[in-house]
Design a protein around this motif. Structure first.
Motif, mmCIF file in Angstrom:
data_model
loop_
_atom_site.group_PDB
_atom_site.id
_atom_site.type_symbol
_atom_site.label_atom_id
_atom_site.label_comp_id
_atom_site.label_asym_id
_atom_site.label_seq_id
_atom_site.Cartn_x
_atom_site.Cartn_y
_atom_site.Cartn_z
ATOM 1 N N GLY A 199 -2.476 1.256 -8.445
ATOM 2 C CA GLY A 199 -2.254 2.139 -7.311
ATOM 3 C C GLY A 199 -2.598 1.536 -5.964
ATOM 4 O O GLY A 199 -2.501 2.221 -4.939
ATOM 5 N N THR A 200 -2.967 0.258 -5.952
ATOM 6 C CA THR A 200 -3.341 -0.403 -4.705
ATOM 7 C C THR A 200 -2.119 -1.046 -4.052
ATOM 8 O O THR A 200 -1.367 -1.763 -4.720
ATOM 9 N N PRO A 201 -1.903 -0.821 -2.745
ATOM 10 C CA PRO A 201 -0.776 -1.485 -2.072
ATOM 11 C C PRO A 201 -1.017 -2.981 -1.937
ATOM 12 O O PRO A 201 -2.161 -3.443 -1.896
ATOM 13 N N LEU A 202 0.070 -3.740 -1.875
ATOM 14 C CA LEU A 202 0.013 -5.185 -1.653
ATOM 15 C C LEU A 202 0.514 -5.492 -0.248
ATOM 16 O O LEU A 202 1.600 -5.058 0.131
ATOM 17 N N VAL A 250 4.624 -4.645 -8.401
ATOM 18 C CA VAL A 250 5.975 -4.211 -8.049
ATOM 19 C C VAL A 250 6.210 -4.597 -6.589
ATOM 20 O O VAL A 250 5.469 -4.166 -5.696
ATOM 21 N N ILE A 251 7.228 -5.406 -6.352
ATOM 22 C CA ILE A 251 7.502 -5.935 -5.010
ATOM 23 C C ILE A 251 8.759 -5.280 -4.445
ATOM 24 O O ILE A 251 9.813 -5.267 -5.096
ATOM 25 N N ASP A 252 8.644 -4.750 -3.233
ATOM 26 C CA ASP A 252 9.770 -4.175 -2.498
ATOM 27 C C ASP A 252 10.422 -5.307 -1.700
ATOM 28 O O ASP A 252 9.908 -5.723 -0.660
ATOM 29 N N LEU A 270 -2.900 -9.549 -0.088
ATOM 30 C CA LEU A 270 -4.080 -8.704 -0.238
ATOM 31 C C LEU A 270 -3.750 -7.430 -1.004
ATOM 32 O O LEU A 270 -2.708 -6.807 -0.770
ATOM 33 N N ALA A 271 -4.646 -7.045 -1.901
ATOM 34 C CA ALA A 271 -4.524 -5.764 -2.589
ATOM 35 C C ALA A 271 -5.241 -4.717 -1.746
ATOM 36 O O ALA A 271 -6.397 -4.371 -1.986
ATOM 37 N N GLY A 272 -4.540 -4.263 -0.725
ATOM 38 C CA GLY A 272 -5.088 -3.319 0.240
ATOM 39 C C GLY A 272 -4.330 -3.433 1.541
ATOM 40 O O GLY A 272 -3.405 -4.241 1.666
ATOM 41 N N PRO A 293 2.409 -6.151 6.841
ATOM 42 C CA PRO A 293 3.307 -5.212 6.154
ATOM 43 C C PRO A 293 2.944 -5.043 4.687
ATOM 44 O O PRO A 293 2.531 -5.995 4.010
ATOM 45 N N VAL A 294 3.094 -3.827 4.198
ATOM 46 C CA VAL A 294 2.930 -3.548 2.768
ATOM 47 C C VAL A 294 4.232 -3.924 2.067
ATOM 48 O O VAL A 294 5.300 -3.461 2.443
ATOM 49 N N ILE A 295 4.132 -4.786 1.058
ATOM 50 C CA ILE A 295 5.338 -5.296 0.395
ATOM 51 C C ILE A 295 5.451 -4.828 -1.051
ATOM 52 O O ILE A 295 6.375 -5.232 -1.760
#
Length: 322
Positions: free
Chosen positions: A163-166, A238-240, A298-300, A306-308
């Motif tokens: 559940g952590t953003p990258l 999971v990469i956008d 970064l995991a956060g 940008p969140v990817i």
């Protein structure tokens, strides 16, 4: 002007031994040692010396990635220092590593390389104290860097949680632009500016935000380093694809075939563990592009990055592109 990139077979972090081969080598060569907080498999080694201090140790060097000697020195120094920042630490001391073909290239060029390294180390407030040099058929330069960090605040690639953003702090495309530079002599100031930018601000922001999982994106490309984080944390990343930033000119360079052998080896290595369905070849190559002095993954979340994508519970593949 001497074209330094023509004096070596490879260039920058694309010269790395392929990750699959490296894993097999290190598994046989590095025994466990009591007291190590981090050994093989992360950006720097870390050992606790007391309750609130850990010493970080790393080394990085490579053949010329650009023709300008001072820029090469600046890039190599930023890249070596990055391993300390990627662990959430601060560099405190560096020494040079210089391999130089003294009968083929003037020592004045070597002085420019060393001067570029010293310039970046000064920006990092990290003293450079000597080092080691040898006569070598191909020029190589880099640094061994010692850093310090709080042992409970390290950025590690095995600390991810579901559940952590990258987030990614620098755009991709350094590798294909450097490959085009080597082939054609074209200069890409945007790539140079990206490579010489220290990861210090991003690292300190991550530690201050309580982030504990991270790495830098270098020779194994974004996909390779994402895969390492996912595997070490027993998760899936999971990469956008649309959210991943790219340097201007990177897509064009890849479309024209300026792709290093290291990048292609990266893609070959990650493909069995990555869901590439629906991804075209150029996009996949750019995501696997071997970066030199790339950004932090970064995991956060931190400001400006940008969140990817995100980390999720383990699925069939370690990495999923969407």
């Amino acid at each position: 002007m001497t074209r330094l990139t023509q004096t070596a077979a490879g260039g920058g972090c694309a010269c790395k031994i392929p990750p699959g081969e490296l894993e097999s080598l290190l598994a046989k060569a590095l025994p466990a040692f009591p007291g190590l907080l981090v050994g093989a498999g992360d950006d720097a080694a870390a050992i606790r010396i007391d309750g609130d201090r850990a010493v970080l140790s790393t080394i990085d060097f490579f053949t010329p990635v650009v023709d300008d000697p001072r820029d090469w020195g600046r890039i190599a120094a930023a890249n070596a220092l990055s391993d300390v920042y990627a662990m959430g630490g601060d560099p405190v001391l560096a020494v040079n590593l210089l391999c130089w073909p003294r009968t083929r290239l003037p020592l004045e060029l070597a002085a420019e390389v060393l001067g570029g390294g010293a310039e970046i180390a000064a920006q990092a407030r990290c003293p450079v104290a000597g080092g080691h040099s040898i006569d070598d058929p191909e020029p190589k330069y880099g640094m061994a860097v010692t850093g310090i960090a709080h042992p409970d605040r390290l950025l590690r690639n095995d600390s991810g949680t579901p559940g952590t953003p990258l987030s990614l702090t620098k755009p991709l495309g350094i590798g294909v632009l450097n490959t085009r530079h080597k082939a054609t002599g074209e200069v890409f100031p945007n790539a140079v500016a990206t490579m010489v930018t220290l990861n210090s601000t991003a690292s300190r922001a991550a530690v201050a935000a309580g982030i504990r999982c991270g790495t830098d994106v270098t020779g194994f490309g974004l996909l390779g380093h994402v895969l390492e984080v996912a595997r070490a944390s027993d998760l899936t990343a999971v990469i956008d694809i649309a959210a991943v930033p790219m340097l201007d000119g990177a897509v064009e360079a890849a479309e024209k075939g300026f792709v290093s052998g290291g990048t292609r080896r990266n893609l070959d290595w990650v493909s069995p563990r990555t869901d590439l369905a629906g991804t075209d070849e150029i996009t996949a190559l750019l995501l696997a592009d071997a970066q030199t002095s790339g950004g932090l993954l970064l995991a956060g979340e931190i400001p400006g990055a940008p969140v990817i994508g995100e980390l999720v519970p383990r699925r069939e593949h370690l990495v999923v592109l969407r």
